[in-house]
Design a protein around this motif. Structure first.
Motif, PDB file in Angstrom:
ATOM      1  N   TRP A   1       8.107  24.006  -4.557  1.00 40.26           N
ATOM      2  CA  TRP A   1       7.733  22.793  -3.798  1.00 40.26           C
ATOM      3  C   TRP A   1       6.577  22.135  -4.509  1.00 40.26           C
ATOM      4  O   TRP A   1       5.647  22.808  -4.991  1.00 40.26           O
ATOM      5  N   GLU A   2       6.629  20.822  -4.609  1.00 42.48           N
ATOM      6  CA  GLU A   2       5.590  20.064  -5.312  1.00 42.48           C
ATOM      7  C   GLU A   2       5.065  18.953  -4.424  1.00 42.48           C
ATOM      8  O   GLU A   2       5.821  18.304  -3.677  1.00 42.48           O
ATOM      9  N   HIS A   3       3.765  18.731  -4.503  1.00 47.34           N
ATOM     10  CA  HIS A   3       3.100  17.606  -3.846  1.00 47.34           C
ATOM     11  C   HIS A   3       2.189  16.970  -4.882  1.00 47.34           C
ATOM     12  O   HIS A   3       1.240  17.607  -5.359  1.00 47.34           O
ATOM     13  N   PHE A   4       2.499  15.761  -5.270  1.00 47.08           N
ATOM     14  CA  PHE A   4       1.682  15.103  -6.275  1.00 47.08           C
ATOM     15  C   PHE A   4       1.560  13.621  -5.958  1.00 47.08           C
ATOM     16  O   PHE A   4       2.372  13.042  -5.232  1.00 47.08           O
ATOM     17  N   VAL A   5       0.500  13.023  -6.517  1.00 50.35           N
ATOM     18  CA  VAL A   5       0.142  11.620  -6.264  1.00 50.35           C
ATOM     19  C   VAL A   5       0.097  10.907  -7.608  1.00 50.35           C
ATOM     20  O   VAL A   5      -0.480  11.426  -8.571  1.00 50.35           O
ATOM     21  N   THR A   6       0.713   9.737  -7.674  1.00 52.46           N
ATOM     22  CA  THR A   6       0.720   8.959  -8.914  1.00 52.46           C
ATOM     23  C   THR A   6       0.261   7.529  -8.611  1.00 52.46           C
ATOM     24  O   THR A   6       0.549   6.974  -7.539  1.00 52.46           O
ATOM     25  N   PRO A   7      -0.513   6.923  -9.507  1.00 53.34           N
ATOM     26  CA  PRO A   7      -0.967   5.529  -9.263  1.00 53.34           C
ATOM     27  C   PRO A   7       0.221   4.548  -9.292  1.00 53.34           C
ATOM     28  O   PRO A   7       1.225   4.790  -9.973  1.00 53.34           O
ATOM     29  N   PHE A   8       0.033   3.452  -8.554  1.00 58.83           N
ATOM     30  CA  PHE A   8       1.092   2.449  -8.453  1.00 58.83           C
ATOM     31  C   PHE A   8       0.422   1.089  -8.240  1.00 58.83           C
ATOM     32  O   PHE A   8      -0.664   1.010  -7.634  1.00 58.83           O
ATOM     33  N   PRO A   9       1.033   0.007  -8.747  1.00 53.57           N
ATOM     34  CA  PRO A   9       0.404  -1.332  -8.576  1.00 53.57           C
ATOM     35  C   PRO A   9       0.111  -1.626  -7.101  1.00 53.57           C
ATOM     36  O   PRO A   9       0.963  -1.437  -6.228  1.00 53.57           O
ATOM     37  N   SER A  10      -1.130  -2.108  -6.852  1.00 55.06           N
ATOM     38  CA  SER A  10      -1.536  -2.386  -5.465  1.00 55.06           C
ATOM     39  C   SER A  10      -0.825  -3.592  -4.873  1.00 55.06           C
ATOM     40  O   SER A  10      -0.777  -3.740  -3.654  1.00 55.06           O
ATOM     41  N   ASN A  11      -0.278  -4.490  -5.734  1.00 57.11           N
ATOM     42  CA  ASN A  11       0.469  -5.615  -5.178  1.00 57.11           C
ATOM     43  C   ASN A  11       1.808  -5.183  -4.611  1.00 57.11           C
ATOM     44  O   ASN A  11       2.450  -5.921  -3.868  1.00 57.11           O
ATOM     45  N   LEU A  12       2.221  -3.976  -4.990  1.00 57.48           N
ATOM     46  CA  LEU A  12       3.460  -3.440  -4.431  1.00 57.48           C
ATOM     47  C   LEU A  12       3.185  -2.415  -3.337  1.00 57.48           C
ATOM     48  O   LEU A  12       3.916  -2.346  -2.344  1.00 57.48           O
ATOM     49  N   VAL A  13       2.159  -1.596  -3.569  1.00 56.02           N
ATOM     50  CA  VAL A  13       1.778  -0.588  -2.581  1.00 56.02           C
ATOM     51  C   VAL A  13       0.305  -0.823  -2.257  1.00 56.02           C
ATOM     52  O   VAL A  13      -0.535  -0.732  -3.166  1.00 56.02           O
ATOM     53  N   PRO A  14      -0.040  -1.150  -1.020  1.00 47.59           N
ATOM     54  CA  PRO A  14      -1.436  -1.525  -0.720  1.00 47.59           C
ATOM     55  C   PRO A  14      -2.446  -0.443  -1.103  1.00 47.59           C
ATOM     56  O   PRO A  14      -3.519  -0.767  -1.620  1.00 47.59           O
ATOM     57  N   GLN A  15      -2.160   0.853  -0.898  1.00 50.03           N
ATOM     58  CA  GLN A  15      -3.157   1.880  -1.209  1.00 50.03           C
ATOM     59  C   GLN A  15      -3.284   2.168  -2.700  1.00 50.03           C
ATOM     60  O   GLN A  15      -4.184   2.901  -3.123  1.00 50.03           O
ATOM     61  N   GLY A  16      -2.405   1.659  -3.555  1.00 54.22           N
ATOM     62  CA  GLY A  16      -2.524   1.817  -4.989  1.00 54.22           C
ATOM     63  C   GLY A  16      -2.002   3.143  -5.534  1.00 54.22           C
ATOM     64  O   GLY A  16      -2.224   3.456  -6.698  1.00 54.22           O
ATOM     65  N   PHE A  17      -1.342   3.909  -4.731  1.00 50.77           N
ATOM     66  CA  PHE A  17      -0.760   5.174  -5.205  1.00 50.77           C
ATOM     67  C   PHE A  17       0.429   5.526  -4.325  1.00 50.77           C
ATOM     68  O   PHE A  17       0.595   4.979  -3.210  1.00 50.77           O
ATOM     69  N   ILE A  18       1.242   6.433  -4.849  1.00 57.45           N
ATOM     70  CA  ILE A  18       2.436   6.892  -4.125  1.00 57.45           C
ATOM     71  C   ILE A  18       2.370   8.409  -4.036  1.00 57.45           C
ATOM     72  O   ILE A  18       2.019   9.087  -5.007  1.00 57.45           O
TER      73      ILE A  18
END
Length: 491
Positions: free
Chosen positions: A128-145
């Protein structure tokens, strides 16, 4: 965590890790304290010594080393030379070492040959994996997924080396190329010579007693003096002393044979008598022919040649590493899992995957590593060639010396037989003349001493003839089976 607290925790952890490799128990605590030997788990632990007021040095009892196991020896059976050699080869640690080395060489051949076959590997990964990756804030308000994944990935992979410019063949050849009996034979014939010397000493004592009885009989009739009687008794005492020495030498020869066979000194061993064993024939072959046969037959020279061939193969393997290699790899795997993104429902994944790759590999620069490996292999080849030459020179010296000693000791044996025959005639004549009052004690004792010396010389020459013949046979590599030891060509 505050930095000071972190440093203290790290220091404490280092101390604990250092304590895991504490070696203080491997040496004495002080110069005047003996190291206490730790016995093996199988051996009983000795009781702790009682406390004493003053320190005294004492070597602790070693209970881990035990007496060697007794051999399965029949005390009522007279063992021949072939049987003794067989026992020695089965018990001697050197035989075990040679056998294990031969097994290792055979195993190395199998390891090297494995390079010709494809390698098949099965593997699986689950978790099982739990990881966080950055993402453009104009697409995702918090800036990560945020991803949550549950996966099980089985895989079956195959790798096959197609071309390596002779590297595998050289490795196989190198792996495939990679004297107790002589000591037992020498000890056996030495023991037989000691037995013969002991018999000769017993006969010498009997002859001395004959002279003493004659002196006492003549003295009783008033035909001899007390001085001659005492001299005759001294001759008997000397013969008894010589018999004791011969008996000691016989025991020493037996212990030497037991040591050569790796048997405990307490073993009760009966050995077949070799007195009737025919002596070797004189060396009718030219020494050059004997030397040529030794070079063809000696196992140690064959082993040295094999090492030389192995070094040639290692050079070929090192040289092939400079050239490119082509290999094929393929795998089949599947992803059996599910994925959740930003706490969304899990999306299952059950798609198979696969790959087939043709790999070309050519080491262009590795800091001189491959070139140095090639130079090292060439140096080992030069070393093996020099070792072979040295072994050949040593073998030729051994053969030439043994060749010369066979004829020399046979000449000594013939001379000893002639001396014994003459000594027997002289003793009987002098003894009879002295017993009838027409001879002297000096002549009788001198003849008796000469006969004892001649008998001992015959015993030594007979044993040495067999020892030298065995040495020549070993030097030429002719003794390679039990039939070689059992058979003998009479003179």
């Amino acid at each position: 965590m505050p930095p000071a607290r972190f440093r203290r925790s790290a220091l404490a952890g280092c101390v604990l890790l250092g304590a895991c490799n504490d070696t203080s128990d491997l040496a004495p605590a002080s110069p005047d304290t003996p190291w206490q030997f730790e016995p093996s788990k199988e051996a009983p632990t000795p009781p702790a010594p009682a406390a004493v007021a003053a320190k005294r040095f004492a070597v602790p009892e070693n209970t881990a080393v035990q007496l060697p196991l007794p051999a399965d020896i029949d005390p009522n059976h007279s063992y021949s030379l072939v049987e003794l050699i067989d026992i020695a080869q089965r018990r001697n640690p050197a035989t075990r070492v040679a056998w294990e080395q031969a097994r290792q060489a055979a195993i190395n051949v199998g390891i090297a040959r494995a390079a010709y076959l494809p390698a098949l590997t099965a593997s699986a990964v689950a978790g099982w994996e739990h990881f966080v990756t950055p993402f453009p804030s104009n697409l995702v308000p918090q800036g990560f997924i945020i991803f949550n994944a549950q996966e099980f990935i089985p895989q079956l992979a195959v790798n096959y080396l197609l071309l390596d410019f002779g590297g595998r063949a050289a490795a196989v050849e190198a792996a495939g190329q990679i004297s107790i009996a002589g000591n037992v034979a020498r000890a056996y014939f030495t023991l037989d010579g000691a037995d013969a010397a002991l018999r000769a000493a017993r006969q010498a004592l009997a002859d001395a007693k004959v002279v003493q009885q004659s002196a006492e009989a003549l003295f009783g009739r008033g035909l001899d003096t007390i001085v001659d009687v005492q001299l005759a008794r001294r001759g008997t005492a000397q013969a008894q002393y010589d018999l004791a020495q011969a008996d000691t030498a016989q025991h020493d020869a037996m212990y030497t044979l037991l040591a050569a066979m790796d048997l405990p000194p307490t073993t009760k061993l009966r050995v077949a008598n070799a007195a009737e064993r025919p002596l070797p024939p004189r060396t009718a072959r030219a020494v050059d022919n004997v030397l040529s046969e030794a070079l063809r037959q000696r196992p140690d020279l064959l082993a040295q040649v094999a090492k030389l061939r192995a070094s040639d193969a290692e050079i070929a393997a090192a040289r092939s590493a400079l050239f490119p290699k082509v290999s094929l790899s393929a795998n089949v795997q599947g992803n059996i899992g599910q994925l959740s993104v930003n706490n969304s429902p899990y999306f299952p994944v059950t798609k198979p995957q696969g790959a087939a790759l043709l790999k070309f590999e050519w080491p262009l620069y590795e800091g001189g590593l491959l070139q140095n490996k090639l130079s090292l292999a060439q140096s080992k080849r030069e070393e093996a060639e020099a070792a072979l030459k040295e072994r050949i020179d040593q073998a030729l010296r051994e053969v030439a010396l043994a060749y010369d000693q066979v004829d020399t000791v046979l000449q000594q044996y013939d001379a000893a037989i002639a001396l014994q025959t003459a000594s027997e005639a002289a003793f009987h004549s002098a003894s009879d003349a002295y017993a009838h009052g027409v001879g002297t004690l000096t002549d009788a004792t001198s003849a008796q001493t000469g006969l004892a010396t001649a008998r001992a010389a015959v015993a030594r020459a007979h044993a040495q003839s067999l020892i030298n013949a065995a040495a020549l046979a070993f030097a030429t590599g002719e003794l390679t089976s039990s039939s070689d030891f059992a058979s003998a060509t009479p003179r």
